[in-house]
Design an enzyme around this catalytic site. Structure first.
Site, mmCIF file in Angstrom:
data_model
loop_
_atom_site.group_PDB
_atom_site.id
_atom_site.type_symbol
_atom_site.label_atom_id
_atom_site.label_comp_id
_atom_site.label_asym_id
_atom_site.label_seq_id
_atom_site.Cartn_x
_atom_site.Cartn_y
_atom_site.Cartn_z
ATOM 1 C CD GLU A 27 -2.794 -1.038 2.488
ATOM 2 O OE1 GLU A 27 -4.031 -0.987 2.346
ATOM 3 O OE2 GLU A 27 -2.229 -1.085 3.609
ATOM 4 C CE1 TYR A 59 -18.262 25.905 -3.248
ATOM 5 C CE2 TYR A 59 -19.530 26.805 -1.432
ATOM 6 C CZ TYR A 59 -19.340 26.644 -2.782
ATOM 7 O OH TYR A 59 -20.208 27.207 -3.667
ATOM 8 C CD GLU A 79 -9.402 3.574 12.258
ATOM 9 O OE1 GLU A 79 -10.129 2.589 12.443
ATOM 10 O OE2 GLU A 79 -8.396 3.563 11.489
ATOM 11 C CE LYS A 104 -6.352 1.175 2.251
ATOM 12 N NZ LYS A 104 -5.539 0.848 3.447
#
Length: 125
Positions: A27, A59, A79, A104
């Site tokens: 990864e 934004y 997290e 993901k």
């Protein structure tokens, strides 16, 4: 119990970046596409009353800052990434709370799936 009005929300959804987050070597080496949804809670009435961008969250600028974190320094855990993204949102003094979802969809789970997500909600202390 106090009746609190539902806060106004500004959302940026589906912001994507190729990044190298994850605990596995492949990864980190190959990377994959991640996306983020950010929902901010704030009072937009002052901005609406004066049609004044300086009294709300820009934004476009927020999206740039979120993208920099999403594509930036790799972390092991979604997290951790969520927390970093929430910190970006809460850095704006107008934002009362932020809900962040990181997607993901290319995670290696060993079984068919559509998406893996982690969602957090953080409020201004």
């Amino acid at each position: 119990m106090t009746d609190r009005p539902t806060p106004d929300r500004i959302a940026v959804r589906g912001l994507t970046a190729h990044a190298h987050h994850g605990v596995y070597g492949f990864e980190r080496e190959n990377g994959q596409t991640f996306s983020v949804d950010a929902v901010l809670e704030l009072d937009t009435a002052p901005a609406a009353a004066g049609d004044d961008l300086t009294r709300t969250v820009n934004y476009a600028e927020l999206a740039q800052r979120l993208h920099a974190v999403l594509a930036g320094d790799p972390v092991d855990l979604l997290e951790t990434l969520c927390q970093r993204l929430a910190d970006v949102c809460l850095a704006d003094p107008l934002v009362q709370a932020a809900e962040i979802t990181v997607h993901k969809p290319q995670a290696d789970l060993g079984v068919p799936f559509d998406d893996v997500t982690v969602t957090i909600r953080r409020e201004r202390a």
